[in-house]
Design a protein around this motif. Structure first.
Motif, PDB file in Angstrom:
ATOM      1  N   ALA A 112     -88.821 -55.811  72.241  1.00 53.55           N
ATOM      2  CA  ALA A 112     -90.198 -56.010  71.788  1.00 53.55           C
ATOM      3  C   ALA A 112     -90.620 -57.472  71.831  1.00 53.55           C
ATOM      4  CB  ALA A 112     -90.356 -55.472  70.364  1.00 53.55           C
ATOM      5  N   PHE A 113     -89.673 -58.374  72.213  1.00 52.86           N
ATOM      6  CA  PHE A 113     -89.915 -59.821  72.205  1.00 52.86           C
ATOM      7  C   PHE A 113     -90.422 -60.279  70.835  1.00 52.86           C
ATOM      8  CE2 PHE A 113     -90.447 -58.717  76.749  1.00 52.86           C
ATOM      9  CZ  PHE A 113     -89.399 -59.470  77.255  1.00 52.86           C
ATOM     10  N   ASP A 114     -89.829 -59.709  69.798  1.00 50.14           N
ATOM     11  CA  ASP A 114     -90.240 -59.990  68.422  1.00 50.14           C
ATOM     12  C   ASP A 114     -89.315 -61.054  67.832  1.00 50.14           C
ATOM     13  OD1 ASP A 114     -91.005 -59.992  65.770  1.00 50.14           O
ATOM     14  OD2 ASP A 114     -91.212 -57.809  65.643  1.00 50.14           O
ATOM     15  N   ALA A 115     -89.694 -62.322  67.975  1.00 50.41           N
ATOM     16  CA  ALA A 115     -88.863 -63.423  67.496  1.00 50.41           C
ATOM     17  C   ALA A 115     -88.723 -63.409  65.977  1.00 50.41           C
ATOM     18  CB  ALA A 115     -89.448 -64.759  67.956  1.00 50.41           C
ATOM     19  N   ALA A 116     -89.773 -63.013  65.277  1.00 51.57           N
ATOM     20  CA  ALA A 116     -89.716 -62.967  63.819  1.00 51.57           C
ATOM     21  C   ALA A 116     -88.706 -61.918  63.352  1.00 51.57           C
ATOM     22  CB  ALA A 116     -91.098 -62.666  63.245  1.00 51.57           C
ATOM     23  N   LEU A 118     -86.171 -60.877  65.048  1.00 57.18           N
ATOM     24  CA  LEU A 118     -84.857 -61.403  65.424  1.00 57.18           C
ATOM     25  C   LEU A 118     -84.343 -62.345  64.347  1.00 57.18           C
ATOM     26  CD1 LEU A 118     -82.956 -61.173  67.904  1.00 57.18           C
ATOM     27  CD2 LEU A 118     -84.006 -63.282  68.746  1.00 57.18           C
ATOM     28  N   ALA A 119     -85.205 -63.208  63.843  1.00 61.99           N
ATOM     29  CA  ALA A 119     -84.807 -64.150  62.794  1.00 61.99           C
ATOM     30  C   ALA A 119     -84.437 -63.418  61.511  1.00 61.99           C
ATOM     31  CB  ALA A 119     -85.932 -65.145  62.537  1.00 61.99           C
ATOM     32  N   ARG A 120     -85.216 -62.396  61.152  1.00 61.80           N
ATOM     33  CA  ARG A 120     -84.919 -61.634  59.936  1.00 61.80           C
ATOM     34  C   ARG A 120     -83.572 -60.918  60.056  1.00 61.80           C
ATOM     35  NH1 ARG A 120     -90.404 -60.214  60.349  1.00 61.80           N
ATOM     36  NH2 ARG A 120     -89.849 -58.192  61.252  1.00 61.80           N
ATOM     37  N   LEU A 121     -83.310 -60.321  61.209  1.00 55.83           N
ATOM     38  CA  LEU A 121     -82.039 -59.622  61.415  1.00 55.83           C
ATOM     39  C   LEU A 121     -80.860 -60.581  61.336  1.00 55.83           C
ATOM     40  CD1 LEU A 121     -83.075 -57.255  64.349  1.00 55.83           C
ATOM     41  CD2 LEU A 121     -82.376 -56.547  62.053  1.00 55.83           C
ATOM     42  N   PHE A 122     -81.028 -61.756  61.906  1.00 53.97           N
ATOM     43  CA  PHE A 122     -79.961 -62.751  61.869  1.00 53.97           C
ATOM     44  C   PHE A 122     -79.674 -63.184  60.431  1.00 53.97           C
ATOM     45  CE2 PHE A 122     -78.181 -67.030  62.192  1.00 53.97           C
ATOM     46  CZ  PHE A 122     -77.224 -66.868  63.194  1.00 53.97           C
ATOM     47  N   GLN A 123     -80.717 -63.416  59.657  1.00 56.00           N
ATOM     48  CA  GLN A 123     -80.554 -63.814  58.260  1.00 56.00           C
ATOM     49  C   GLN A 123     -79.899 -62.701  57.446  1.00 56.00           C
ATOM     50  OE1 GLN A 123     -84.524 -64.893  57.094  1.00 56.00           O
ATOM     51  NE2 GLN A 123     -84.522 -66.810  58.262  1.00 56.00           N
ATOM     52  N   GLN A 124     -80.295 -61.469  57.688  1.00 56.52           N
ATOM     53  CA  GLN A 124     -79.696 -60.336  56.974  1.00 56.52           C
ATOM     54  C   GLN A 124     -78.209 -60.210  57.300  1.00 56.52           C
ATOM     55  OE1 GLN A 124     -82.067 -56.986  58.164  1.00 56.52           O
ATOM     56  NE2 GLN A 124     -83.918 -57.747  57.137  1.00 56.52           N
ATOM     57  N   ALA A 125     -77.870 -60.380  58.555  1.00 59.45           N
ATOM     58  CA  ALA A 125     -76.466 -60.297  58.954  1.00 59.45           C
ATOM     59  C   ALA A 125     -75.650 -61.426  58.327  1.00 59.45           C
ATOM     60  CB  ALA A 125     -76.357 -60.334  60.477  1.00 59.45           C
ATOM     61  N   CYS A 126     -76.210 -62.636  58.308  1.00 56.02           N
ATOM     62  CA  CYS A 126     -75.501 -63.779  57.730  1.00 56.02           C
ATOM     63  C   CYS A 126     -75.352 -63.667  56.216  1.00 56.02           C
ATOM     64  CB  CYS A 126     -76.229 -65.084  58.083  1.00 56.02           C
ATOM     65  SG  CYS A 126     -76.100 -65.541  59.822  1.00 56.02           S
ATOM     66  N   ALA A 127     -76.235 -62.885  55.577  1.00 57.29           N
ATOM     67  CA  ALA A 127     -76.122 -62.688  54.129  1.00 57.29           C
ATOM     68  C   ALA A 127     -74.939 -61.781  53.793  1.00 57.29           C
ATOM     69  CB  ALA A 127     -77.408 -62.077  53.583  1.00 57.29           C
ATOM     70  N   ARG A 128     -74.493 -60.962  54.741  1.00 57.28           N
ATOM     71  CA  ARG A 128     -73.394 -60.028  54.500  1.00 57.28           C
ATOM     72  C   ARG A 128     -72.083 -60.476  55.132  1.00 57.28           C
ATOM     73  NH1 ARG A 128     -75.903 -53.910  55.211  1.00 57.28           N
ATOM     74  NH2 ARG A 128     -77.598 -54.113  53.679  1.00 57.28           N
ATOM     75  N   HIS A 129     -72.181 -61.289  56.178  1.00 55.49           N
ATOM     76  CA  HIS A 129     -70.984 -61.700  56.913  1.00 55.49           C
ATOM     77  C   HIS A 129     -71.042 -63.200  57.176  1.00 55.49           C
ATOM     78  CE1 HIS A 129     -70.467 -57.395  57.608  1.00 55.49           C
ATOM     79  NE2 HIS A 129     -71.708 -57.367  58.062  1.00 55.49           N
ATOM     80  N   SER A 130     -69.924 -63.781  57.551  1.00 51.38           N
ATOM     81  CA  SER A 130     -69.906 -65.206  57.873  1.00 51.38           C
ATOM     82  C   SER A 130     -70.671 -65.444  59.174  1.00 51.38           C
ATOM     83  CB  SER A 130     -68.472 -65.700  58.027  1.00 51.38           C
ATOM     84  OG  SER A 130     -67.874 -65.170  59.206  1.00 51.38           O
ATOM     85  N   LYS A 131     -71.153 -66.676  59.315  1.00 50.40           N
ATOM     86  CA  LYS A 131     -71.880 -67.001  60.554  1.00 50.40           C
ATOM     87  C   LYS A 131     -70.969 -66.849  61.763  1.00 50.40           C
ATOM     88  CE  LYS A 131     -75.977 -69.790  59.743  1.00 50.40           C
ATOM     89  NZ  LYS A 131     -76.181 -69.619  58.321  1.00 50.40           N
ATOM     90  N   ALA A 132     -69.697 -67.176  61.598  1.00 50.86           N
ATOM     91  CA  ALA A 132     -68.757 -67.026  62.712  1.00 50.86           C
ATOM     92  C   ALA A 132     -68.686 -65.568  63.161  1.00 50.86           C
ATOM     93  CB  ALA A 132     -67.371 -67.531  62.302  1.00 50.86           C
ATOM     94  N   GLN A 133     -68.628 -64.631  62.200  1.00 50.24           N
ATOM     95  CA  GLN A 133     -68.592 -63.211  62.548  1.00 50.24           C
ATOM     96  C   GLN A 133     -69.890 -62.765  63.220  1.00 50.24           C
ATOM     97  OE1 GLN A 133     -67.607 -61.749  58.546  1.00 50.24           O
ATOM     98  NE2 GLN A 133     -65.849 -60.714  59.458  1.00 50.24           N
ATOM     99  N   VAL A 134     -71.013 -63.255  62.700  1.00 49.57           N
ATOM    100  CA  VAL A 134     -72.308 -62.861  63.251  1.00 49.57           C
ATOM    101  C   VAL A 134     -72.428 -63.309  64.705  1.00 49.57           C
ATOM    102  CG1 VAL A 134     -74.809 -63.163  63.066  1.00 49.57           C
ATOM    103  CG2 VAL A 134     -73.435 -62.819  61.007  1.00 49.57           C
ATOM    104  N   PHE A 135     -72.030 -64.551  64.972  1.00 49.30           N
ATOM    105  CA  PHE A 135     -72.081 -65.048  66.346  1.00 49.30           C
ATOM    106  C   PHE A 135     -71.097 -64.293  67.238  1.00 49.30           C
ATOM    107  CE2 PHE A 135     -74.203 -68.934  64.736  1.00 49.30           C
ATOM    108  CZ  PHE A 135     -75.172 -69.068  65.718  1.00 49.30           C
ATOM    109  N   GLN A 136     -69.850 -64.178  66.794  1.00 48.15           N
ATOM    110  CA  GLN A 136     -68.805 -63.631  67.652  1.00 48.15           C
ATOM    111  C   GLN A 136     -68.937 -62.131  67.877  1.00 48.15           C
ATOM    112  OE1 GLN A 136     -64.427 -64.757  67.646  1.00 48.15           O
ATOM    113  NE2 GLN A 136     -64.361 -62.842  66.491  1.00 48.15           N
ATOM    114  N   ASP A 137     -69.211 -61.374  66.827  1.00 47.45           N
ATOM    115  CA  ASP A 137     -69.135 -59.918  66.918  1.00 47.45           C
ATOM    116  C   ASP A 137     -70.479 -59.217  67.114  1.00 47.45           C
ATOM    117  OD1 ASP A 137     -66.266 -59.653  66.524  1.00 47.45           O
ATOM    118  OD2 ASP A 137     -66.644 -60.389  64.508  1.00 47.45           O
TER     119      ASP A 137
END
Length: 305
Positions: A112-116, A118-137
């Protein structure tokens, strides 16, 4: 196989034509990777038709990535075995792969080319997992998938959006705070994409280790000057490319000229195990927990190179 069992299997497995469409690898090549090299092992129906799991499709994409980096297909098997041996088990929620579920949501935002979003999903993932896990997995498997498909209609924009977004997130993480240990990380020109280098910095670093990233493209002579001014505890060269004999010889000479220890990170570590045996150059690996842990050992002088 009963009809019920066959229906259940077909619901989670994919025929060869679907795998070919999803990965861009034609069916003749998929069969060759199976028969000649044993790289993938699909299941078979009673009538002999091949069925591929999601893990098989991920393996196909990993094979593509190795070949794109210049690795001969005959050598990919051992590399896949090593990477799978050090890969942590996926986090499972209910009956699904949590990382896969995250990637599906990221993929929908990209389509959907929805940057906003994308940012929300990234923040939600980082709230539950480490940034290293979010990037790698979550993020990098999706980034690699789109990288391989970026020449197909409709995928170039998705890959560019994700690449730009992740570079911003990685830089923000690397530039935040001061840490007691200083490590210089760089890559020679053509040895990786910029995002791969930045994410390597995220995976290497942590609360106890600060990583300063240069490049990619910093010549070895310039890197020696950087080391003379910063006096890092270690220098790390990142590479995802098969090394040439000239590059290895240059690397060994460079290591002798430094006042600090030198290590390698990235997929190159799986390609030059024999060539670096007995040298002072360490191999840190290419996955998050392994990278950080081995760097800690390397800095403290406890890593057997």
């Amino acid at each position: 196989m009963t009809e019920a069992a066959r229906a259940e299997t077909n619901a989670i497995l994919f025929p060869i034509r679907e795998v070919s469409r999803a990965t861009g690898v034609n069916s003749v090549t998929l069969r060759a990777w199976e028969r000649r090299y044993g790289l993938i092992q699909p299941t078979r129906t009673d009538s002999g038709h091949r069925l591929y799991s999601a893990a098989d499709i991920e393996t196909v994409r990993n094979i593509q990535a190795w070949i794109e980096r210049g690795v001969a297909v005959s050598k990919v098997g051992k590399l896949l075995e090593r990477s799978q041996a050090v890969r942590p088990a996926p986090v499972v929620v209910g009956h699904g792969d949590a990382w896969g579920e995250y990637r599906s949501r990221f993929r929908a935002a990209l389509v959907a080319f929805d940057a906003a979003a994308l940012a929300r999903l990234f923040q939600q993932a980082c709230a539950r997992h480490s940034k290293a896990q979010v990037f790698q997995d979550i993020c990098m498997p999706l980034w690699r998938e789109l990288l391989l498909r970026r020449d197909e209609p409709g995928h170039a924009g998705e890959w560019l959006l994700l690449d730009a977004f992740l570079r911003t997130q990685a830089l923000t993480f690397l530039q935040a705070g001061e840490h007691p240990a200083r490590v210089v990380l760089t890559a020679l020109a053509g040895h990786c994409h910029e995002l791969e280098l930045l994410v390597a910095g995220v995976l290497l670093g942590g609360e106890d280790i600060g990583v300063q990233v240069f490049g990619p493209g910093l010549p070895l002579a310039e890197l020696a000057l950087v080391g003379g001014k910063l006096h890092p505890q270690a220098m790390v060269l990142f590479s995802n490319r098969p090394p040439s004999e000239e590059w290895l010889a240059q690397l060994k000479r460079f290591a002798l000229s430094l006042d600090c220890p030198l290590a390698l990170a990235g997929d190159v570590c799986d390609l030059i195990e024999k060539e670096l045996a007995g040298s002072a150059i360490a191999r840190l690996g290419n996955t998050g927990p392994l990278l950080h842990g081995r760097l800690q050992q390397f800095i403290s002088g406890h890593l057997d190179t």
